[in-house]
Scaffold this active site. Structure first.
Site, mmCIF file in Angstrom:
data_model
loop_
_atom_site.group_PDB
_atom_site.id
_atom_site.type_symbol
_atom_site.label_atom_id
_atom_site.label_comp_id
_atom_site.label_asym_id
_atom_site.label_seq_id
_atom_site.Cartn_x
_atom_site.Cartn_y
_atom_site.Cartn_z
ATOM 1 N N ASP A 193 0.804 -1.223 0.000
ATOM 2 C CA ASP A 193 0.000 0.000 0.000
ATOM 3 C C ASP A 193 0.838 1.276 0.000
ATOM 4 O O ASP A 193 0.326 2.364 0.273
ATOM 5 C CB ASP A 193 -0.952 0.018 1.200
ATOM 6 N N GLU A 257 6.839 -6.560 14.144
ATOM 7 C CA GLU A 257 7.938 -7.187 13.405
ATOM 8 C C GLU A 257 8.972 -6.168 12.928
ATOM 9 O O GLU A 257 10.175 -6.464 12.869
ATOM 10 C CB GLU A 257 7.408 -8.018 12.230
ATOM 11 N N HIS A 287 -6.933 2.608 3.715
ATOM 12 C CA HIS A 287 -7.752 1.395 3.834
ATOM 13 C C HIS A 287 -8.005 1.121 5.304
ATOM 14 O O HIS A 287 -7.282 1.608 6.181
ATOM 15 C CB HIS A 287 -7.051 0.197 3.187
ATOM 16 N N ARG A 289 -8.381 -1.675 8.512
ATOM 17 C CA ARG A 289 -7.624 -2.854 8.928
ATOM 18 C C ARG A 289 -8.250 -4.116 8.343
ATOM 19 O O ARG A 289 -9.441 -4.324 8.402
ATOM 20 C CB ARG A 289 -7.602 -2.948 10.459
#
Length: 354
Positions: A193, A257, A287, A289
């Site tokens: 994205d 992460e 967008h 989730r």
């Protein structure tokens, strides 16, 4: 003597204030932007109110069958323009992206047709149920990379099934599969994205340290959200990637992460190099989730254990089932079954590391 004590007290207060102010600037701008502002540098003052279409001037590359085998492309492409026009008002069809990129070979491979590409870059994109975002990214990314005269390929790593999304594990899979197919100089880990806004943002690696490309996203008002941030788009050589044992495989869901990766880089004695904020600009496709990518409630516990676990959790413990690897017209599609997240039997801790 009394006045000297007051002066000393004021001096210490001023020194503490200066240090706090400097740390605040580092937090907001990042070291690259700060030191470039202090000492100058080669990054020009980009004007993002004046942008060019990403497909501008690509036709100037005239095929040269002789040079393509005998002459390296220049280190700096002659058709770079800087700030690019990026709009998400309409989503392009795959057919349109193919028509605009006729020289991209099956699997998403491209090599310059007028000189020998001196850099070999693999773009690795973790993916699930983001087809419209993928089409938009490919529309901008292919000409962006062609403008830089790279030999490159795009790998889209698709997570099969409906289990919780695991971005880092998919990137590990993409790296392993990409390295089977070519001797890449650079591995670019790319969220689906995010679209780059400046073609001088070269998708090549720093030979010494991992490189954070997406240093300034519109989501964060084109500033660095925090000093250790390494998310969005980053570039590592295969050697750097293996030195940190790749990415962790046990971060299921959203979050954590990227900070784990940054910690691994420090633990092996490397630093992070970062694009100046004026260069590392990206627009994020808005967008909500995704279902199956809920917030990882265990991430702070996991980050607290990274120093102990990074040597055992990564490329050397990667376990998955390769379902398919196919060459689509614009990318190599890798579909993998990565299993399910482990059952959590204890409530996560509430403390935060960052």
């Amino acid at each position: 003597m009394f006045l000297s004590r007051i002066d000393r007290h004021n001096f210490l207060l001023l020194l503490c204030f200066s240090q706090l102010l400097f740390l605040l600037i580092l937090y907001r701008r990042g070291a690259a932007g700060v030191f470039q502002g202090l000492f100058g540098g080669s990054d020009p003052p980009w004007d993002y109110s004046k942008t060019q279409d990403v497909y501008t001037n690509l036709s100037l590359f005239v095929p040269d069958p002789e040079n393509v085998n005998t002459q390296y492309c220049p280190a700096k492409s002659p058709i770079l323009v800087g700030p690019l026009s990026v709009s998400f008002q309409t989503t392009p069809s795959l057919k349109k992206v193919q028509q605009k990129n006729r020289h991209v070979k099956p699997g998403g491979y491209f090599s310059p047709r007028h000189c020998f590409g001196r850099y070999r870059t693999a773009i690795i994109i973790p993916h699930r149920n983001r087809e419209s975002h993928l089409r938009t990214l490919l529309y901008y990314l292919h000409p962006f990379l062609q403008r830089q005269q790279l030999h490159y390929a795009v790998f889209v790593v698709h997570q099969a099934g409906n289990s919780t999304f695991n971005r880092a594990k998919l990137l590990n899979i993409g790296v392993r599969e990409a390295l089977k197919l070519d001797d890449w100089d650079c591995l670019v880990l790319h969220d689906v994205d995010l679209v780059p806004e400046n073609d001088y943002n070269m998708y090549i690696c720093d030979e010494e340290y991992p490189k954070h490309l997406a240093s300034a996203m519109d989501k964060f008002d084109y500033s660095l959200p925090y000093w250790k941030y390494f998310g969005g788009v980053s570039a590592l050589t295969p050697d750097q990637y293996m030195r940190i044992n790749g990415l962790p495989n046990n971060y299921w869901g959203w979050g954590g992460e990227d900070d784990d990766i940054a910690m691994r880089i420090r633990l092996v004695g490397m630093s992070i190099t970062r694009n100046p904020l004026s260069l590392g600009r990206y627009k994020m496709i808005s967008h909500s989730r995704d279902s199956g990518n809920e917030e990882n409630s265990r991430r702070y516990d996991q980050l607290g254990n990274t120093r102990r676990t990074w040597r055992e959790d990564g490329m050397n413990s990667l376990d998955f089932k390769l379902i398919s690897r196919t060459r689509a017209p614009l990318y190599t599609n890798i579909t993998a079954d990565i299993g399910d997240p482990p059952l959590v039997t204890e409530a996560p801790a509430r403390w935060k590391l960052f």
